[in-house]
Scaffold this motif. Structure first.
Motif, PDB file in Angstrom:
ATOM      1  N   ALA A   1     -13.838   0.234  -0.079  1.00  0.00           N
ATOM      2  CA  ALA A   1     -12.682   1.627   0.398  1.00  0.00           C
ATOM      3  C   ALA A   1     -11.262  -0.055   2.102  1.00  0.00           C
ATOM      4  O   ALA A   1     -10.199   0.192   1.476  1.00  0.00           O
ATOM      5  CB  ALA A   1     -12.631   2.379   1.254  1.00  0.00           C
ATOM      6  N   THR A   2     -12.309  -0.075   2.369  1.00  0.00           N
ATOM      7  CA  THR A   2     -11.840  -1.404   3.613  1.00  0.00           C
ATOM      8  C   THR A   2     -10.764  -2.565   2.632  1.00  0.00           C
ATOM      9  O   THR A   2      -9.501  -2.772   2.192  1.00  0.00           O
ATOM     10  CB  THR A   2     -12.343  -2.150   4.012  1.00  0.00           C
ATOM     11  OG1 THR A   2     -13.253  -1.026   4.889  1.00  0.00           O
ATOM     12  CG2 THR A   2     -11.326  -2.841   5.272  1.00  0.00           C
ATOM     13  N   LEU A   3     -11.395  -3.167   1.228  1.00  0.00           N
ATOM     14  CA  LEU A   3     -10.693  -4.277   0.232  1.00  0.00           C
ATOM     15  C   LEU A   3      -9.780  -3.828  -0.169  1.00  0.00           C
ATOM     16  O   LEU A   3      -8.872  -4.574  -0.437  1.00  0.00           O
ATOM     17  CB  LEU A   3     -11.948  -4.830  -0.407  1.00  0.00           C
ATOM     18  CG  LEU A   3     -13.291  -5.139  -0.148  1.00  0.00           C
ATOM     19  CD1 LEU A   3     -14.555  -6.026  -1.325  1.00  0.00           C
ATOM     20  CD2 LEU A   3     -12.336  -6.919   0.571  1.00  0.00           C
TER      21      LEU A   3
ATOM     22  N   PHE B   1     -16.881  -3.380  -6.823  1.00  0.00           N
ATOM     23  CA  PHE B   1     -17.618  -4.062  -5.590  1.00  0.00           C
ATOM     24  C   PHE B   1     -19.594  -3.267  -5.341  1.00  0.00           C
ATOM     25  O   PHE B   1     -19.511  -2.442  -6.050  1.00  0.00           O
ATOM     26  CB  PHE B   1     -17.066  -2.933  -3.888  1.00  0.00           C
ATOM     27  CG  PHE B   1     -17.736  -3.674  -2.776  1.00  0.00           C
ATOM     28  CD1 PHE B   1     -17.548  -4.549  -1.795  1.00  0.00           C
ATOM     29  CD2 PHE B   1     -19.203  -2.585  -2.366  1.00  0.00           C
ATOM     30  CE1 PHE B   1     -18.133  -5.180  -1.616  1.00  0.00           C
ATOM     31  CE2 PHE B   1     -20.070  -2.807  -1.078  1.00  0.00           C
ATOM     32  CZ  PHE B   1     -19.032  -4.359  -0.638  1.00  0.00           C
ATOM     33  N   ARG B   2     -19.815  -4.824  -5.754  1.00  0.00           N
ATOM     34  CA  ARG B   2     -21.338  -4.523  -5.699  1.00  0.00           C
ATOM     35  C   ARG B   2     -21.689  -4.844  -4.269  1.00  0.00           C
ATOM     36  O   ARG B   2     -21.317  -5.670  -3.244  1.00  0.00           O
ATOM     37  CB  ARG B   2     -21.950  -5.522  -5.634  1.00  0.00           C
ATOM     38  CG  ARG B   2     -20.849  -5.501  -7.980  1.00  0.00           C
ATOM     39  CD  ARG B   2     -21.312  -6.929  -8.787  1.00  0.00           C
ATOM     40  NE  ARG B   2     -23.096  -6.036  -9.071  1.00  0.00           N
ATOM     41  CZ  ARG B   2     -24.094  -7.122  -9.539  1.00  0.00           C
ATOM     42  NH1 ARG B   2     -22.864  -7.990 -10.374  1.00  0.00           N
ATOM     43  NH2 ARG B   2     -24.625  -6.318  -9.774  1.00  0.00           N
TER      44      ARG B   2
ATOM     45  N   MET C   1       0.618   7.881   1.128  1.00  0.00           N
ATOM     46  CA  MET C   1      -0.213   7.526   1.353  1.00  0.00           C
ATOM     47  C   MET C   1      -1.269   6.725   0.077  1.00  0.00           C
ATOM     48  O   MET C   1      -1.046   7.159  -1.458  1.00  0.00           O
ATOM     49  CB  MET C   1      -1.992   9.063   1.661  1.00  0.00           C
ATOM     50  CG  MET C   1      -2.743   9.224   1.754  1.00  0.00           C
ATOM     51  SD  MET C   1      -3.618  10.699   2.423  1.00  0.00           S
ATOM     52  CE  MET C   1      -3.381  10.429   3.718  1.00  0.00           C
ATOM     53  N   LYS C   2      -2.296   5.873   0.364  1.00  0.00           N
ATOM     54  CA  LYS C   2      -2.977   5.310  -0.697  1.00  0.00           C
ATOM     55  C   LYS C   2      -4.026   6.294  -1.152  1.00  0.00           C
ATOM     56  O   LYS C   2      -5.139   5.603   0.054  1.00  0.00           O
ATOM     57  CB  LYS C   2      -2.952   3.999  -1.076  1.00  0.00           C
ATOM     58  CG  LYS C   2      -3.519   3.148  -1.593  1.00  0.00           C
ATOM     59  CD  LYS C   2      -3.922   1.122  -2.013  1.00  0.00           C
ATOM     60  CE  LYS C   2      -4.593   1.177  -2.972  1.00  0.00           C
ATOM     61  NZ  LYS C   2      -4.444  -0.603  -2.839  1.00  0.00           N
ATOM     62  N   VAL C   3      -4.141   6.000  -2.286  1.00  0.00           N
ATOM     63  CA  VAL C   3      -5.229   7.571  -2.369  1.00  0.00           C
ATOM     64  C   VAL C   3      -6.262   6.475  -3.895  1.00  0.00           C
ATOM     65  O   VAL C   3      -6.067   6.480  -4.838  1.00  0.00           O
ATOM     66  CB  VAL C   3      -5.194   8.841  -2.816  1.00  0.00           C
ATOM     67  CG1 VAL C   3      -6.961   9.029  -3.356  1.00  0.00           C
ATOM     68  CG2 VAL C   3      -4.413  10.035  -1.715  1.00  0.00           C
ATOM     69  N   VAL C   4      -7.382   5.994  -3.641  1.00  0.00           N
ATOM     70  CA  VAL C   4      -8.504   4.782  -4.348  1.00  0.00           C
ATOM     71  C   VAL C   4      -9.956   5.651  -4.773  1.00  0.00           C
ATOM     72  O   VAL C   4     -10.232   6.431  -3.428  1.00  0.00           O
ATOM     73  CB  VAL C   4      -8.521   4.222  -3.522  1.00  0.00           C
ATOM     74  CG1 VAL C   4      -9.887   3.024  -4.281  1.00  0.00           C
ATOM     75  CG2 VAL C   4      -7.685   2.709  -3.184  1.00  0.00           C
ATOM     76  N   ALA C   5      -9.863   6.324  -5.815  1.00  0.00           N
ATOM     77  CA  ALA C   5     -11.093   6.784  -6.674  1.00  0.00           C
ATOM     78  C   ALA C   5     -11.954   6.019  -6.652  1.00  0.00           C
ATOM     79  O   ALA C   5     -11.915   4.633  -6.897  1.00  0.00           O
ATOM     80  CB  ALA C   5     -10.666   7.413  -7.622  1.00  0.00           C
ATOM     81  N   ILE C   6     -13.178   6.325  -5.737  1.00  0.00           N
ATOM     82  CA  ILE C   6     -14.838   4.924  -5.850  1.00  0.00           C
ATOM     83  C   ILE C   6     -15.449   5.890  -6.700  1.00  0.00           C
ATOM     84  O   ILE C   6     -16.033   7.067  -5.579  1.00  0.00           O
ATOM     85  CB  ILE C   6     -14.882   4.452  -4.083  1.00  0.00           C
ATOM     86  CG1 ILE C   6     -13.634   3.413  -4.151  1.00  0.00           C
ATOM     87  CG2 ILE C   6     -16.354   3.378  -4.496  1.00  0.00           C
ATOM     88  CD1 ILE C   6     -13.914   3.298  -2.364  1.00  0.00           C
TER      89      ILE C   6
END
Length: 251
Positions: free
Chosen positions: A86-88, A71-72, A1-6
């Motif tokens: 998140a999609t990118l 991301f802007r 599972m890829k967890v991305v902090a935004i």
């Protein structure tokens, strides 16, 4: 599972404009957040989501310097910013962090992420704020990409669009959720950055850490608590500000 902090961050805070690029321990607040998140075991990528406003060019430039993806998107529709970021990044799960949390704690982050991963897919949302038992400023939310996408499609109110997760955590019948609590209730403590008084407090706390030989970029919850036990007067610098008083204002 890829967890991305935004990390959501912009220059246009109404209470403390430009706070995310103020200096703490000689680096910007955003750099401090990134450095502390980089100590997490459970994260695969860190992204900053800011707006297309010209004033946020400074945020994008700072992230370029740090080699952190940006991301802007829409200034008010932060939910849209999160969904597109998140999609990118092809995230399976998203860690939501706001740009006013310079003392975000890697151990707390890992605990919340692990609570989510262990129970996914039966669990769609995990946090440490329902109810809060950690200091204000150590807030962590983790949710599935599927939950984020559904919120993005269905949330309609300005509040839901600005604050990303209200649609998710207000519908437990749709999104099973969990909460990670502290062994002791520290929710009375305020370590967030929303007011000038908060900046004075955080600067003084970090200065004390340096005096004690503690690296503020690696300091844990226990380190900060120990310092405050020795110097309780520091909390007077930003006492009296209500937790989440600015919740109706986009970070």
């Amino acid at each position: 599972m890829k967890v991305v902090a935004i990390i959501q961050a912009r220059m246009g805070s109404s209470r403390l404009p430009g706070k995310v690029l103020r200096l703490l321990d000689g680096i910007t607040v955003l750099e401090l957040i990134v450095e502390r998140l980089s100590e997490c075991r459970t994260l695969h990528e860190i992204v900053v989501a800011t707006s297309v406003s010209e004033k946020d060019d400074a945020v994008a430039k700072e992230m370029e310097r740090l080699n952190i993806a940006v991301f802007r998107g829409d200034e008010k529709d932060v939910l849209d910013r999160y969904y597109r970021a998140a999609t990118l990044t092809k995230a399976d799960a998203v860690l939501r962090i706001t740009g006013d949390c310079p003392l975000i704690d890697p151990e707390v982050v890992d605990a919340v992420v692990e609570s989510f991963v262990k129970r996914y897919p039966s669990l769609q949302y995990s946090s440490n704020i329902h109810p809060p038992t950690f200091p204000d400023g150590l807030d962590v939310e983790v949710f599935s990409y599927e939950a984020l996408e559904q919120a993005w499609k269905e949330a309609t109110s300005p509040f839901e669009r600005e604050h990303v997760t209200p649609y998710i955590h207000s519908k437990p019948h749709m999104f099973a959720k969990a909460n990670v609590g502290s062994s002791e209730d520290y929710s009375r403590l305020r370590w967030t950055l929303d007011e000038e008084e908060d900046y004075l407090f955080l600067s003084a706390l970090i200065d004390k850490a340096r005096e004690w030989g503690i690296n503020p970029r690696l300091a844990t919850l226990e380190h900060w608590i120990h310092i405050l036990e020795q110097y309780p007067q520091l909390t007077e610098l930003n006492s009296g500000i209500v937790r989440n008083a600015g919740s109706a204002i986009t970070k």
